[in-house]
Structures are given as C-alpha cells and as structure tokens.
Enzyme design. Sequence first.
Site, PDB file in Angstrom:
ATOM      1  N   TYR A   1      12.270  18.223  11.082  1.00  0.00           N
ATOM      2  CA  TYR A   1      12.931  19.258  11.889  1.00  0.00           C
ATOM      3  C   TYR A   1      12.205  19.463  13.217  1.00  0.00           C
ATOM      4  O   TYR A   1      12.835  19.567  14.280  1.00  0.00           O
ATOM      5  CB  TYR A   1      12.966  20.558  11.080  1.00  0.00           C
TER       6      TYR A   1
ATOM      7  N   ASN B   1      32.180  16.339  11.051  1.00  0.00           N
ATOM      8  CA  ASN B   1      30.746  16.093  10.945  1.00  0.00           C
ATOM      9  C   ASN B   1      30.224  15.638  12.297  1.00  0.00           C
ATOM     10  O   ASN B   1      30.659  14.601  12.811  1.00  0.00           O
ATOM     11  CB  ASN B   1      30.495  15.028   9.875  1.00  0.00           C
TER      12      ASN B   1
ATOM     13  N   SER C   1      14.094  24.919  18.876  1.00  0.00           N
ATOM     14  CA  SER C   1      13.433  25.828  17.953  1.00  0.00           C
ATOM     15  C   SER C   1      11.963  25.924  18.328  1.00  0.00           C
ATOM     16  O   SER C   1      11.395  25.000  18.912  1.00  0.00           O
ATOM     17  CB  SER C   1      13.548  25.311  16.516  1.00  0.00           C
TER      18      SER C   1
ATOM     19  N   LYS D   1      13.818  18.854  16.882  1.00  0.00           N
ATOM     20  CA  LYS D   1      13.937  19.948  17.846  1.00  0.00           C
ATOM     21  C   LYS D   1      13.139  19.662  19.122  1.00  0.00           C
ATOM     22  O   LYS D   1      13.514  20.120  20.210  1.00  0.00           O
ATOM     23  CB  LYS D   1      13.493  21.266  17.200  1.00  0.00           C
TER      24      LYS D   1
END
Length: 254
Positions: free
Chosen positions: A155, A64, A143, A159
């Site tokens: 997210y 992980n 992204s 990013k």
Amino acid sequence: MAARFEGRVAFVTGASRGIGKGILEQFASEGAKVAFIDVNEEALTETTNELREKGYDVYSKVANVADADQVDNAVNEIHETFGSIDILVNNAGVIRDNLLFKMTDLDWETVMNVHLRGSFNATRAVQKYMVNQKYGRIINISSTSALGNRGQANYATAKAGIQGFTKTLAIELGRYGITTNAVAPGFIETEMTKETAARIGISFEDLIEVSVPTIPVGRTGKPADIANAVAFFADEKSSFVNGQVLYVAGGPKD
C-alpha cells in the site's frame, strides 16, 4: 450566486462508500453532475439511489478500475450521457496488509492493480476529453502511508507511486489547461480503517482512542475533510496549483 461546480461533470472511482462517497456528495451538493464506478454492486446501487433521491444527476456502473476495457466503456458512456468530463478523482483503493515476509504475490498485485493500474486506466481514458476541451482537474488520492507504514509495503509503495504519477501528469498535461494534484489522507474513519483495526486485533473504537493523541488537532478525520481538500484542487480558480501533494492528516507530515 452559482454553485461552484455548476455545469461541471465529476467522475470518481471507487465511490460507493467512505472517502469516495464523501467526495461525490461534495461535488453534487455544489452543482456538479456526478459519475462513479465501483466493484461493489450493492453499495453502488445504494449510493446511487441516495444521490438521486436528493435530486442529483448521477451516472453509475459496476466496473473494475484495473480492467482498461471496463474503464474505457464507462468513461465513454459518461461523456455521452453528460457531454463532458471535467474532473477526475482517482479514489478506488484496497488494502491487503501484512508484514513483508507474510505478504503474498496476490497481496502485492491486488494493491498495485487497483491503485496504480486503476489510476492509469482512468486517467488515460479521460485525458483525451480534457485535452480536447482544454480544461480538466485530476485529483489522485494518496495517503500518509506513502511515507512508510509497518505492514503496508504494498500500500505504501502504491501510494508513493501515486505521487510520482501526479507530478508527471502535472508536467505533461498542464499546457492543456489540466491540473493534476494529490490529496494524502491521514487517519480517516472509513470501512478501510475498520479493516485495519481488525487486522491488528483491536476494536475500531480502541484504534481511534489510541490514534487521537498522536494527531495534533485532537481528532480523527472524516470523509468530508478529504472531500473539502479535493474540492479545492477541483475549483476552476485553482488553476495555478499543479503537481502538489496535500497531506490532510490533522498535523504536519514529512
């Protein structure tokens, strides 16, 4: 003529499928020894076997990225196995999409831990080897969502953070022959974009159909498109390209 990455060792996080797998295949096909970690044991085993059947040198381990000890152990084993770590690609990622008022603490923390803590853990673990050998290529996967995207406050924030992380590493590590750059994908056909389609309640085929007209080149992206950009940054000849973010999205992004 020697393969571009012959004699190099590339370590890619979260590379059992999708973009990460495409990056692994690119490096391996161009002569690199490849290493990767992932939490998905079944997919990791399948990808490892596929690569070995093609005759590639592969190290893989279930780990992980958000757990520093697991990452440190894997990185040390990779160095012991192959003798160096020349390229790091921080690719591991998850999505927990929701509008802000529905987003839970766990949704936020999971995305931050994998993308930001994971990139920090892997980079901190490999940089000592890269500094010692006075050579390294670090490529972070950002992204287009870093520019803002509905339902992705977690997210998009992670990013965007990756981009700040990239530019800071470029400043700190450049003197050691280590470059750090980021690739920011647009719409790429992966399991993650299939999850996005499911979240908004349409089929993956329908998501592609409505997305293509918004992309200037008239198609969606494939993992190989991202792998090609990563390989450019990882090339030994790209030593004067540092601290850059390359949007690979079929068109311009602000």
